[in-house]
Design a protein around this motif. Structure first.
Motif, PDB file in Angstrom:
ATOM      1  N   HIS B  23     -76.373  31.221  -8.285  1.00 22.20           N
ATOM      2  CA  HIS B  23     -77.820  31.857  -8.384  1.00 22.20           C
ATOM      3  C   HIS B  23     -78.717  30.761  -7.930  1.00 22.20           C
ATOM      4  CE1 HIS B  23     -76.840  34.998 -11.149  1.00 22.20           C
ATOM      5  NE2 HIS B  23     -75.707  34.574 -11.364  1.00 22.20           N
ATOM      6  N   SER B  24     -79.848  30.996  -7.870  1.00 17.18           N
ATOM      7  CA  SER B  24     -80.818  29.784  -7.592  1.00 17.18           C
ATOM      8  C   SER B  24     -81.349  29.318  -8.801  1.00 17.18           C
ATOM      9  CB  SER B  24     -82.042  30.281  -6.489  1.00 17.18           C
ATOM     10  OG  SER B  24     -82.569  31.470  -7.151  1.00 17.18           O
ATOM     11  N   THR B  25     -82.258  29.807  -9.411  1.00 17.31           N
ATOM     12  CA  THR B  25     -82.611  29.233 -10.703  1.00 17.31           C
ATOM     13  C   THR B  25     -82.419  29.825 -11.972  1.00 17.31           C
ATOM     14  OG1 THR B  25     -84.488  28.080  -9.232  1.00 17.31           O
ATOM     15  CG2 THR B  25     -84.762  27.906 -11.527  1.00 17.31           C
ATOM     16  N   MET B  26     -81.952  29.221 -12.941  1.00 19.03           N
ATOM     17  CA  MET B  26     -81.667  29.975 -14.203  1.00 19.03           C
ATOM     18  C   MET B  26     -81.568  29.091 -15.224  1.00 19.03           C
ATOM     19  SD  MET B  26     -77.549  30.402 -13.909  1.00 19.03           S
ATOM     20  CE  MET B  26     -77.543  31.201 -15.359  1.00 19.03           C
ATOM     21  N   SER B  27     -81.427  29.709 -16.561  1.00 13.81           N
ATOM     22  CA  SER B  27     -81.316  28.668 -17.642  1.00 13.81           C
ATOM     23  C   SER B  27     -79.936  28.813 -18.016  1.00 13.81           C
ATOM     24  CB  SER B  27     -82.003  29.590 -18.878  1.00 13.81           C
ATOM     25  OG  SER B  27     -83.724  29.768 -18.599  1.00 13.81           O
ATOM     26  N   ILE B  28     -79.752  27.899 -18.897  1.00  9.60           N
ATOM     27  CA  ILE B  28     -78.346  27.512 -19.579  1.00  9.60           C
ATOM     28  C   ILE B  28     -78.307  27.858 -21.115  1.00  9.60           C
ATOM     29  CG2 ILE B  28     -76.232  26.250 -20.183  1.00  9.60           C
ATOM     30  CD1 ILE B  28     -76.509  25.259 -17.298  1.00  9.60           C
ATOM     31  N   TYR B  29     -77.545  28.785 -21.298  1.00 14.71           N
ATOM     32  CA  TYR B  29     -77.504  29.069 -22.905  1.00 14.71           C
ATOM     33  C   TYR B  29     -76.104  28.606 -23.333  1.00 14.71           C
ATOM     34  CZ  TYR B  29     -81.581  31.955 -21.533  1.00 14.71           C
ATOM     35  OH  TYR B  29     -82.803  32.277 -21.220  1.00 14.71           O
ATOM     36  N   GLN B  30     -76.116  27.561 -23.932  1.00 15.06           N
ATOM     37  CA  GLN B  30     -75.007  27.008 -24.622  1.00 15.06           C
ATOM     38  C   GLN B  30     -75.281  26.052 -25.854  1.00 15.06           C
ATOM     39  OE1 GLN B  30     -72.391  24.645 -21.551  1.00 15.06           O
ATOM     40  NE2 GLN B  30     -72.949  22.858 -22.760  1.00 15.06           N
ATOM     41  N   ALA B  31     -73.983  26.195 -26.593  1.00 16.42           N
ATOM     42  CA  ALA B  31     -74.172  25.476 -27.973  1.00 16.42           C
ATOM     43  C   ALA B  31     -72.653  24.761 -28.046  1.00 16.42           C
ATOM     44  CB  ALA B  31     -74.642  26.311 -28.999  1.00 16.42           C
ATOM     45  N   ARG B  76     -71.183  29.371 -23.980  1.00 18.33           N
ATOM     46  CA  ARG B  76     -71.974  29.435 -23.058  1.00 18.33           C
ATOM     47  C   ARG B  76     -72.262  31.067 -22.512  1.00 18.33           C
ATOM     48  NH1 ARG B  76     -72.950  26.328 -17.566  1.00 18.33           N
ATOM     49  NH2 ARG B  76     -72.336  24.589 -18.786  1.00 18.33           N
ATOM     50  N   ALA B  77     -73.424  31.454 -22.558  1.00 16.78           N
ATOM     51  CA  ALA B  77     -73.501  32.817 -22.099  1.00 16.78           C
ATOM     52  C   ALA B  77     -74.385  32.691 -20.945  1.00 16.78           C
ATOM     53  CB  ALA B  77     -74.438  33.706 -23.186  1.00 16.78           C
ATOM     54  N   ASP B  78     -73.764  33.616 -19.841  1.00 12.27           N
ATOM     55  CA  ASP B  78     -74.493  33.292 -18.500  1.00 12.27           C
ATOM     56  C   ASP B  78     -74.386  34.754 -17.723  1.00 12.27           C
ATOM     57  OD1 ASP B  78     -75.201  30.713 -16.571  1.00 12.27           O
ATOM     58  OD2 ASP B  78     -74.486  32.593 -15.472  1.00 12.27           O
ATOM     59  N   PRO B  79     -75.348  35.094 -16.876  1.00 14.06           N
ATOM     60  CA  PRO B  79     -75.364  36.245 -16.485  1.00 14.06           C
ATOM     61  C   PRO B  79     -74.265  36.311 -15.225  1.00 14.06           C
ATOM     62  CG  PRO B  79     -77.313  35.146 -15.789  1.00 14.06           C
ATOM     63  CD  PRO B  79     -76.677  34.594 -16.822  1.00 14.06           C
ATOM     64  N   SER B  80     -74.065  35.191 -14.791  1.00 14.29           N
ATOM     65  CA  SER B  80     -73.257  35.114 -13.571  1.00 14.29           C
ATOM     66  C   SER B  80     -71.608  34.998 -13.849  1.00 14.29           C
ATOM     67  CB  SER B  80     -73.139  33.678 -12.871  1.00 14.29           C
ATOM     68  OG  SER B  80     -72.693  32.469 -13.793  1.00 14.29           O
ATOM     69  N   PHE B  81     -71.284  35.012 -15.229  1.00 14.04           N
ATOM     70  CA  PHE B  81     -69.908  35.187 -15.642  1.00 14.04           C
ATOM     71  C   PHE B  81     -69.444  36.575 -15.534  1.00 14.04           C
ATOM     72  CE2 PHE B  81     -70.483  31.415 -19.030  1.00 14.04           C
ATOM     73  CZ  PHE B  81     -70.476  30.646 -17.844  1.00 14.04           C
ATOM     74  N   THR B  82     -68.216  36.587 -15.164  1.00  8.64           N
ATOM     75  CA  THR B  82     -67.866  38.148 -14.614  1.00  8.64           C
ATOM     76  C   THR B  82     -66.954  38.764 -15.848  1.00  8.64           C
ATOM     77  OG1 THR B  82     -66.125  37.087 -13.332  1.00  8.64           O
ATOM     78  CG2 THR B  82     -67.995  37.932 -12.335  1.00  8.64           C
ATOM     79  N   ALA B  83     -66.744  37.808 -16.685  1.00 10.63           N
ATOM     80  CA  ALA B  83     -65.768  38.287 -17.922  1.00 10.63           C
ATOM     81  C   ALA B  83     -66.031  37.177 -18.885  1.00 10.63           C
ATOM     82  CB  ALA B  83     -64.408  38.281 -17.371  1.00 10.63           C
TER      83      ALA B  83
END
Lengths: 420, 420
Positions: B23-31, B76-83
Motif C-alpha cells: 500500500h502507499s499510505t495507510m493507518s495502523i490500527y494496533q494495540a 493489529r487490524a489491517d486491510p492488507s492482511f490476507t487472513a
C-alpha cells in the motif's frame, strides 16, 4: 479342637501376665485356627457408631487364600492363668480394659458362659483366663492389613476352644467389634458386610457369604507390595476424620454404595468379570477420593500406586471389557484381581515397569517382563528395582480353618513357642 | 491505543498467513496489552455447555501480579492482511474455524462492527483481518496454565484495538469462550466467575470483581514449580470425563460450592485469612477428589505435591488459624497463599525440604532453609535439588494493562519481532 493332657509343670516366665501356679492333674482346653485376609472391592470407610463399630455403609470383599496369607491363633483357657494374655507375632500385646481385644475376649467368654448354662454337662471354663498367641505369616513391613485376619482367627480360635454352636455369621458380630473388616474374614469366597440399621445392639451389622470360593475359583489376585517411606494416617483415625470433615462422604454413603453393592453382587453371581472389575476400580478410586476430601486430606496412594493404576487402565483399554481390577486399601499396595487366563500377562506387565530382585514364578513357570501387543509403553516410566518390593500371587480362598494341635503356637505350659 | 503511521513497506515472509499486498499510505490500527494469571481458590471443573463454555459451578480466584507472570499481546487490524493470523510464543498457532481462538476473534469483530454501526465516524476496520502476537513471560515448562492470561490478553488487546466501550465484565463473556478461567483474568484482585443460569446465551456467566487488589495487598503467593515426568490429562478432556463419570461431582456442584462461594467472599470482605485458607485448601482437595473419582481416575498431584501439603498442614497446626493455604490446579505445582508477615517463614520451610540450586530472595534478602519452632520435621523427607525446580514469589495484582507501542510484539510490517 479340645485337647486333654494329664500334667503341666510349673513354669516361670519373665512375662508379666503369665505367672501361673502349679497343678497336679488337669485338662488342657486349647484350639488353634487360621483365618484369611480379605481385600474389599466395596470399601468400608467410616463408622456411624465407634464403640460398636457400626459402619456408615455396607462393604464387600474377596477372601484371599490362606495358603499364601493367613493369621494363625492358638487360644487356651486354664484355671492356672492369672490373667488374660495375648502375644502377637511373639510380643505381648496388652489387653486394655474396654479395648477391642478385651471386648472380643469378653464377648466370647459370655457366649461360653451361656453355652455352659444351657449345657450343664460342659466343663466350666468360661471363667478361666485365656492365653492367646497369634502370628501373621506375612511381615508387617509388607503393609498388608493384619487386623482383619488377626481378629477373625482370634474369634474363631476362641469359638473352637469354647466349642460354641454359633455360626460364622454370628461370630462375625464379635470379630466386627475387634476390627470392622475382620467380620468379613469369617467366610471364604465373596463376602458382604451388611451395615444393618440397629444402632442399639448392632446385631444386624454382620458378614454374609455372597458366594463361596468354589463359585468362581478362577478369581486370582496379584498383590504389588509398594515401598513407602512415609507412614500413612491410621485407618481408625483417618476414617473418623473423613466422617467429620468430608462433604462428599455422605453422598457416597447415601447414594453411591447401595447400588454398587447390588451391582457387584449381581456381577459375582453371574461371573461377569468386566463389571466386577469396573465397580471394584471405581470404588477404590472413590474411597481415596473421600480420603482426599478429608480436612486435612489423607493420602494412601503414592506415585508408584498411581503408576500401577495407569498401567492397568492402559491394559484394560486394549480389550472390550476390563481384564484386571486394581484396588487399594489404606496404604500404597495394589491388589490386582484377574481371572486365571490373564494373570501371567498382568504379572509380565508389572515386571516390565517394576523389575524385581527375585524371580517371580506363576504356575511353576518363571515370569518374564513383557508388554502386551498394542500397549502404550509411555503410560508410566520404568521404575528402579525395589519400587515394588514384592509380588504375591494368590487366589480366592476359604474361610477360617481349624488346625491340628501340632500347629499350636503355645507350648505345653501355655506360653508361646516362639517369642520375638 | 490506536497508533497511526504513514507507510508500510511491502514485506514477504515465509509464514503462510501473512502475505499481504503493498500500500502507499495507510493507518495502523494496533494495540498492545498484558493480562495476569489467576489461580482459583474455588475451582472450576466441569462444563454444563461445552460450546458456550458454561461451567457446572461458580468459581473464585486471586489475580496474580503481572510484574511476575503475564501474557502480553499485540493485535493489529489491517486491510492488507490476507487472513487472521496468530503467533503464540513466536510460533504460528492455527485459528481453526469454529475453534476457541476463532470464536473470540469473531466475537470481538462482531462487537467492533456494532460499534461502527452506532458510530459512523469511526474507521471501518471490523472487516480487516488481524495479526495477533502473544507471549507468556513464563516458560510452558513451568507447568503454569497460560490459557487464562493468554485469552484475557487477546480479548483485551482486541478491545483496545477496536476502541470498544465494553466493560471488563462484558469482555469476560468473550474471554470465557476462549478458556473458561480466562474470564477471571479480566479483573485484578479477587474475582468470582458466576456460573449463571442462561444456558441459551450464556450472558450471565461472567466474571465479577469481589474485591480489588488494594483491598488486601498483603495477600502474597509462593508458587512451587514441581518437576513432573508425566504429562497429566488435559483439563478440557479431564473435566468432561469427570462430569460424565464421577458420582461425587454432582454433590459438589449442588451442595458444596454454593456455600463455599458465599463463605470465601465473606472471608475476603473481612480479610479473615484463616477462613480464606481453610476454604481454599478444602476446595483444592475436593477438586482433586472428584478428579480421582473419575473413571478412569485423573491424578494431577504427585509425591512432591503431597509432601508440600503435609508440610503446610503441619505448619498450620502450629497456630490457631491457618497461616498458609495450598492450592493445586490441573498439575503438580503448589500455589501457597499467605500474608506478607508469614511469607519468608514459609519460603524457609519449603527450602528446608526442597533445596534450590539458585538463591531465593524475598524482600531483597536471601532466604535460608529453616524450620519454625515446634515443627515436626518427620512429616516429609528432605528431597533432592530439582524436585521443586523453582520458587516464584508474587502477590495479588491488577487486571489487564494497556502497554505502550514500544512494547508491541509486532514490527512495522505487522509480523512478530521475535520468532521461535
Amino acid at each position: 479342637m479340645l485337647v486333654r493332657c494329664a500334667f503341666i509343670e510349673t513354669y516361670k516366665t519373665p512375662f508379666y501376665c503369665n505367672n501361673f501356679s502349679s497343678h497336679s492333674t488337669m485338662s488342657i482346653y486349647q484350639a488353634t485356627t487360621s483365618a484369611p485376609v480379605n481385600i474389599a472391592c466395596i470399601k468400608y470407610w467410616g463408622k456411624r457408631n465407634e464403640s460398636l463399630i457400626l459402619p456408615t455403609n455396607s462393604s464387600l470383599s474377596v477372601t484371599l487364600s490362606q495358603d499364601n496369607l493367613r493369621s494363625t491363633t492358638t487360644a487356651r483357657a486354664d484355671p492356672s492363668f492369672t490373667a488374660d494374655c495375648l502375644w502377637l507375632n511373639g510380643k505381648v500385646d496388652p489387653i486394655k480394659p474396654g479395648g477391642r481385644l478385651h471386648t472380643c475376649i469378653s464377648e466370647m467368654k459370655r457366649l461360653r458362659a451361656a453355652f455352659e448354662a444351657a449345657n450343664p454337662d460342659q466343663p466350666k471354663i468360661a471363667s478361666f483366663n485365656v492365653h492367646i498367641c497369634s502370628f501373621n505369616n506375612f511381615p508387617t513391613a509388607a503393609g498388608l492389613a493384619s487386623s482383619a485376619s488377626g481378629f477373625a482367627a482370634l474369634v474363631y480360635a476362641l469359638a473352637k476352644l469354647y466349642a460354641l454352636p454359633q455360626t460364622p455369621e454370628e461370630l462375625s458380630l464379635i470379630a466386627r467389634r475387634g476390627s470392622g473388616s475382620a467380620c468379613r474374614s469369617l467366610f471364604g469366597g465373596f463376602v458382604a458386610w451388611d451395615m444393618g440399621s440397629d444402632d442399639v445392639t448392632g446385631l444386624d451389622s454382620k458378614a454374609r457369604q455372597v458366594a463361596p470360593e468354589s463359585h468362581w475359583p478362577e478369581m486370582e489376585a496379584l498383590i504389588c507390595v509398594v515401598n513407602d517411606a512415609k507412614k500413612g494416617t491410621s485407618s481408625t483415625s483417618g476414617m473418623q476424620r473423613t466422617v467429620v470433615t468430608s462433604a462428599l462422604l455422605q453422598h457416597r454413603i447415601g447414594y453411591v454404595v447401595p447400588s454398587r453393592m447390588a451391582d457387584i453382587e449381581s456381577a459375582i453371581a453371574d461371573k461377569r468379570f468386566g463389571d466386577f472389575a469396573e465397580i471394584t476400580m471405581r470404588d477404590s478410586n472413590q474411597f481415596h477420593a473421600v480420603a482426599l476430601d478429608t480436612y486435612p486430606p489423607i493420602f494412601y496412594m503414592n506415585d508408584v500406586s498411581r503408576a500401577i493404576i495407569a498401567i492397568i487402565t492402559e491394559y484394560n483399554r486394549l480389550s472390550d471389557q476390563p481384564k484386571a481390577a486394581y484396588t487399594y486399601d489404606a496404604g500404597p499396595n495394589a491388589v490386582i484381581y484377574a481371572l486365571t487366563p490373564n494373570v501371567r500377562e498382568i504379572a509380565q506387565l508389572i515386571l516390565y515397569y517394576f523389575p524385581q530382585a527375585e524371580k517371580i514364578v506363576i504356575g511353576g513357570q518363571e515370569v518374564e517382563a513383557a508388554l502386551p501387543e498394542g500397549f502404550n509403553e509411555a503410560v508410566a516410566k520404568r521404575w528402579e528395582v525395589g519400587s515394588v518390593k514384592g509380588l504375591i500371587h494368590t487366589r480366592v480362598g476359604d474361610g477360617p480353618r481349624v488346625l491340628s494341635d501340632s500347629e499350636a503356637l503355645l507350648n505345653a505350659q501355655g506360653i508361646p513357642k516362639v517369642l520375638a
